[in-house]
Design an enzyme around this catalytic site. Structure first.
Site, mmCIF file in Angstrom:
data_model
loop_
_atom_site.group_PDB
_atom_site.id
_atom_site.type_symbol
_atom_site.label_atom_id
_atom_site.label_comp_id
_atom_site.label_asym_id
_atom_site.label_seq_id
_atom_site.Cartn_x
_atom_site.Cartn_y
_atom_site.Cartn_z
ATOM 1 N N ARG A 1 0.819 -1.214 0.000
ATOM 2 C CA ARG A 1 0.000 0.000 0.000
ATOM 3 C C ARG A 1 0.853 1.264 0.000
ATOM 4 O O ARG A 1 0.516 2.248 -0.672
ATOM 5 C CB ARG A 1 -0.955 -0.013 1.209
ATOM 6 C CG ARG A 1 -1.886 1.196 1.326
ATOM 7 C CD ARG A 1 -2.545 1.595 0.015
ATOM 8 N NE ARG A 1 -3.213 0.489 -0.662
ATOM 9 C CZ ARG A 1 -3.631 0.533 -1.929
ATOM 10 N NH1 ARG A 1 -3.394 1.612 -2.659
ATOM 11 N NH2 ARG A 1 -4.239 -0.496 -2.460
ATOM 12 N N LYS B 1 3.253 24.073 -1.800
ATOM 13 C CA LYS B 1 1.875 23.605 -1.646
ATOM 14 C C LYS B 1 1.837 22.096 -1.881
ATOM 15 O O LYS B 1 1.315 21.601 -2.873
ATOM 16 C CB LYS B 1 0.950 24.354 -2.609
ATOM 17 C CG LYS B 1 0.858 25.846 -2.304
ATOM 18 C CD LYS B 1 -0.004 26.584 -3.312
ATOM 19 C CE LYS B 1 -0.054 28.072 -2.994
ATOM 20 N NZ LYS B 1 -0.834 28.847 -3.986
ATOM 21 N N LYS C 1 7.104 37.565 0.905
ATOM 22 C CA LYS C 1 5.788 37.665 0.282
ATOM 23 C C LYS C 1 5.007 38.824 0.893
ATOM 24 O O LYS C 1 5.518 39.564 1.735
ATOM 25 C CB LYS C 1 5.052 36.337 0.435
ATOM 26 C CG LYS C 1 5.833 35.171 -0.198
ATOM 27 C CD LYS C 1 5.001 33.923 -0.316
ATOM 28 C CE LYS C 1 4.027 34.049 -1.463
ATOM 29 N NZ LYS C 1 3.262 32.801 -1.697
ATOM 30 N N GLU D 1 8.238 39.205 -3.586
ATOM 31 C CA GLU D 1 6.972 39.222 -4.306
ATOM 32 C C GLU D 1 6.519 40.656 -4.571
ATOM 33 O O GLU D 1 6.625 41.524 -3.702
ATOM 34 C CB GLU D 1 5.907 38.494 -3.491
ATOM 35 C CG GLU D 1 4.524 38.473 -4.130
ATOM 36 C CD GLU D 1 3.496 37.796 -3.247
ATOM 37 O OE1 GLU D 1 3.483 36.553 -3.210
ATOM 38 O OE2 GLU D 1 2.724 38.499 -2.571
ATOM 39 N N ASP E 1 3.367 38.418 -9.075
ATOM 40 C CA ASP E 1 2.253 37.627 -8.562
ATOM 41 C C ASP E 1 0.891 38.156 -9.005
ATOM 42 O O ASP E 1 0.550 39.314 -8.763
ATOM 43 C CB ASP E 1 2.316 37.593 -7.031
ATOM 44 C CG ASP E 1 1.348 36.588 -6.445
ATOM 45 O OD1 ASP E 1 1.337 35.430 -6.910
ATOM 46 O OD2 ASP E 1 0.597 36.958 -5.530
#
Length: 285
Positions: free
Chosen positions: A102, A137, A169, A202, A224
């Protein structure tokens, strides 16, 4: 990006935790009905077209579970596969094969989906100077294999985590009191702590790009959520002063147009956070 030895350690941690999570005190289903001495073999069967990824990782998993398992590989990572293909055979103690089954399937299905999606983006960028990057992410606890899958699919890795590159950012900039202050404080912090890390900043609009360009030492500007027209203007403003990266609203239909704006990189969280696992199975034979 982290060094190769550290990356390998990350993979080893993933494997150990996955086996701990799945097996716990024992695979009682196998222990109950399969004698310890029983040997068998199984094949990794492809049930969906795409790019295969995780073969080398599967080998690491099988070796972790039982060093005596033997793996015969027919198709390597990064190859285009079609339904019905057999990627490898695994043979040895049946209990060991089932114990690893698995974790191998979960890993390879996810990695193959990421590699396949990445490769779609890479094909969309052919003929341009732009390269595709992943992001942070990722699935918690599974970042190393997912970033490995991006590489297998032909993409490039962004920073691995918060510690191997500086990325200022919008929230960093706002909390620090503005772009210029954030950059100045960052450069002072790196110097005071003897750290050699690249700095990405950013920008939310063209005025912020102009402000960033007033500070030295910025490695790349993250453009961005700009539209195409403003992205072209941003690239022209930046010129050769630093690298450029587009992010936000990047998908299969927009990626080529953003690349045409002249950016060096396009980063997309969708490579890792929005994929449906490739259908694979491990079958005894």
């Amino acid at each position: 990006m982290i060094c190769e030895s550290q990356f390998k350690k990350e993979l080893e941690v993933v494997i150990a935790n996955a086996i701990r999570e799945d097996v716990g005190p024992g695979d009682y289903s196998s222990l109950a009905c399969i004698p310890d001495s029983t040997e068998g073999r199984a094949k990794l069967l492809v049930k969906e077209d795409g790019i295969i990824a995780g073969v080398a990782f599967a080998k690491m998993i099988f070796e972790y579970v039982d060093v005596d398992l033997k793996m015969e590989i027919f198709i390597e990572d990064g190859a285009l596969v079609k339904k019905g293909d057999v990627v490898f055979h695994i043979s040895g103690r049946s209990q060991s094969i089932l114990k690893a089954e698995r974790v191998v399937l979960n890993s390879m299905q996810r990695m193959s989906a990421i590699a396949s999606k990445t490769n779609q983006y890479v094909q969309s960028l052919k003929g341009t100077k732009t390269k595709i990057l992943d992001t942070r992410k990722t699935t918690p606890g599974f970042r190393a294999p997912e970033k490995w899958a991006v590489k297998i699919g032909g993409g490039e890795n962004h920073r691995f985590a918060l510690y191997d590159m500086i990325m200022l950012k919008d929230n960093h900039i706002d909390f620090a009191g503005g772009i210029t202050l954030a950059i100045a404080k960052t450069k002072a912090y790196l110097k005071n702590n003897n750290l050699d890390l690249k700095i990405i900043v950013e920008a939310r609009d063209l005025e912020e790009i102009k402000e960033i360009l007033k500070s030295e030492g910025v490695y790349r500007i993250l453009i961005d959520n700009f539209n195409y027209e403003d992205t072209r203007k941003a690239v022209a403003l930046i010129g050769n002063q630093c690298q450029t990266e587009s992010s936000g609203n990047i998908n299969e239909t927009t990626i080529r147009q953003y690349a045409a704006c002249g950016v060096n990189y396009i980063s997309s969280g969708a490579l890792t956070h929005s994929v449906a696992n490739m259908d694979l199975s491990l079958k005894a034979f």
